[in-house]
Motif scaffolding. Structure first.
Motif, mmCIF file in Angstrom:
data_model
loop_
_atom_site.group_PDB
_atom_site.id
_atom_site.type_symbol
_atom_site.label_atom_id
_atom_site.label_comp_id
_atom_site.label_asym_id
_atom_site.label_seq_id
_atom_site.Cartn_x
_atom_site.Cartn_y
_atom_site.Cartn_z
ATOM 1 N N UNK A 197 0.851 -1.186 0.000
ATOM 2 C CA UNK A 197 0.000 0.000 0.000
ATOM 3 C C UNK A 197 0.890 1.239 0.000
ATOM 4 N N UNK A 198 0.449 2.224 -0.686
ATOM 5 C CA UNK A 198 1.199 3.460 -0.809
ATOM 6 C C UNK A 198 1.308 4.184 0.523
ATOM 7 N N UNK A 199 2.519 4.606 0.860
ATOM 8 C CA UNK A 199 2.711 5.380 2.095
ATOM 9 C C UNK A 199 2.072 6.757 1.982
ATOM 10 N N UNK A 200 1.776 7.172 0.754
ATOM 11 C CA UNK A 200 1.135 8.470 0.546
ATOM 12 C C UNK A 200 -0.223 8.529 1.230
ATOM 13 N N UNK B 82 -6.183 12.194 -8.709
ATOM 14 C CA UNK B 82 -5.668 11.453 -7.553
ATOM 15 C C UNK B 82 -4.553 10.489 -7.962
ATOM 16 N N UNK B 83 -3.565 10.367 -7.121
ATOM 17 C CA UNK B 83 -2.456 9.445 -7.366
ATOM 18 C C UNK B 83 -2.555 8.199 -6.484
ATOM 19 N N UNK B 84 -3.556 8.160 -5.629
ATOM 20 C CA UNK B 84 -3.859 6.970 -4.832
ATOM 21 C C UNK B 84 -5.339 6.662 -5.027
ATOM 22 N N UNK B 85 -5.689 5.415 -4.933
ATOM 23 C CA UNK B 85 -7.075 5.015 -5.146
ATOM 24 C C UNK B 85 -7.882 5.088 -3.858
ATOM 25 N N UNK B 86 -9.170 5.166 -4.015
ATOM 26 C CA UNK B 86 -10.070 5.146 -2.859
ATOM 27 C C UNK B 86 -9.913 3.826 -2.113
ATOM 28 N N UNK B 87 -9.695 2.745 -2.835
ATOM 29 C CA UNK B 87 -9.519 1.437 -2.216
ATOM 30 C C UNK B 87 -8.281 1.427 -1.311
ATOM 31 N N UNK B 88 -7.174 2.000 -1.802
ATOM 32 C CA UNK B 88 -5.961 2.079 -0.985
ATOM 33 C C UNK B 88 -6.222 2.879 0.290
ATOM 34 N N UNK B 89 -6.914 3.998 0.125
ATOM 35 C CA UNK B 89 -7.225 4.849 1.269
ATOM 36 C C UNK B 89 -8.117 4.121 2.265
ATOM 37 N N UNK B 90 -9.181 3.487 1.768
ATOM 38 C CA UNK B 90 -10.099 2.767 2.657
ATOM 39 C C UNK B 90 -9.397 1.630 3.384
ATOM 40 N N UNK B 91 -8.523 0.925 2.680
ATOM 41 C CA UNK B 91 -7.771 -0.163 3.303
ATOM 42 C C UNK B 91 -6.893 0.378 4.441
ATOM 43 N N UNK C 146 -10.352 14.559 -1.780
ATOM 44 C CA UNK C 146 -10.061 13.330 -2.511
ATOM 45 C C UNK C 146 -11.350 12.628 -2.949
ATOM 46 N N UNK C 147 -12.367 12.656 -2.105
ATOM 47 C CA UNK C 147 -13.637 12.020 -2.460
ATOM 48 C C UNK C 147 -14.233 12.623 -3.725
ATOM 49 N N UNK C 148 -14.099 13.917 -3.874
ATOM 50 C CA UNK C 148 -14.598 14.577 -5.090
ATOM 51 C C UNK C 148 -13.853 14.027 -6.312
ATOM 52 N N UNK C 149 -12.550 13.886 -6.191
ATOM 53 C CA UNK C 149 -11.747 13.375 -7.303
ATOM 54 C C UNK C 149 -12.043 11.897 -7.571
ATOM 55 N N UNK C 150 -12.156 11.102 -6.516
ATOM 56 C CA UNK C 150 -12.452 9.677 -6.691
ATOM 57 C C UNK C 150 -13.819 9.471 -7.328
ATOM 58 N N UNK C 151 -14.796 10.242 -6.890
ATOM 59 C CA UNK C 151 -16.153 10.111 -7.438
ATOM 60 C C UNK C 151 -16.190 10.469 -8.923
#
Length: 128
Positions: A1-4, A71-80, A16-21
Motif C-alpha cells: 500500500x502506498x505510504x502516501x 488522484x495518485x492513490x485510489x479510494x480502495x488504498x485509502x479505505x484499506x 479526494x472524495x470529489x476526485x475519486x467520485x
C-alpha cells in the motif's frame, strides 16, 4: 500500500472524495463547485487543501488552460489504510474483535451476518 495514503488528513479526504467520485481529472472550478455545495469552505481553503495534497504527492496538478487535478492513490488504498488503522488502534490489530464488537452492539442485522458468512465460505474455497 502506498505510504502516501497515510498522509491524507480528514479535510483532505473530502477533496479526494470529489476526485475519486469523478473518476477522471477535474479542473479546479469543478472541485470548488462540488465542495462549496457540500461544505462552507472558502475558495482559499480548497486551494490550500489541493496545494497540500499536491505537495504530498497524493494529487497530481497539471497546468493546461487552468489547473487540473488527478488522484495518485485510489479510494480502495485509502479505505484499506483507514480500516487497518482503525483496527490497529481500537482492536489491537484484530479484525475478529472488530466484527465481534459490531455483532455484540447489534450494528449488523441478520442479512449482514449472512452476507459475511457467505464471504467467509468463498474465502475458504480459495484456500483449498
Amino acid at each position: 500500500m502506498s505510504k502516501l495514503v497515510s498522509k491524507i488528513t480528514d479535510s483532505e479526504a473530502e477533496v479526494m472524495n470529489v476526485l475519486w467520485e469523478a473518476g477522471h481529472q477535474l479542473p479546479f472550478a469543478d472541485i470548488r463547485k462540488t465542495l462549496e455545495e457540500r461544505s462552507n469552505w472558502e475558495t482559499s481553503t480548497i486551494k490550500t487543501l489541493l496545494r497540500r495534497l499536491s505537495k504530498k504527492g497524493v494529487v497530481l496538478a497539471t497546468k493546461k488552460e487552468v489547473f487540473y487535478y488527478k488522484p495518485m492513490v485510489s479510494k480502495e488504498e485509502y479505505n484499506e489504510y483507514i480500516t487497518q488503522s482503525l483496527i490497529d488502534r481500537l482492536y489491537c490489530g484484530s479484525a475478529k474483535k472488530l466484527v465481534a464488537s459490531l455483532v455484540g452492539n447489534k450494528k449488523l442485522n441478520d442479512n449482514d451476518i449472512e452476507e459475511l458468512r457467505t464471504l467467509f465460505k468463498v474465502g475458504e474455497d480459495k484456500d483449498e
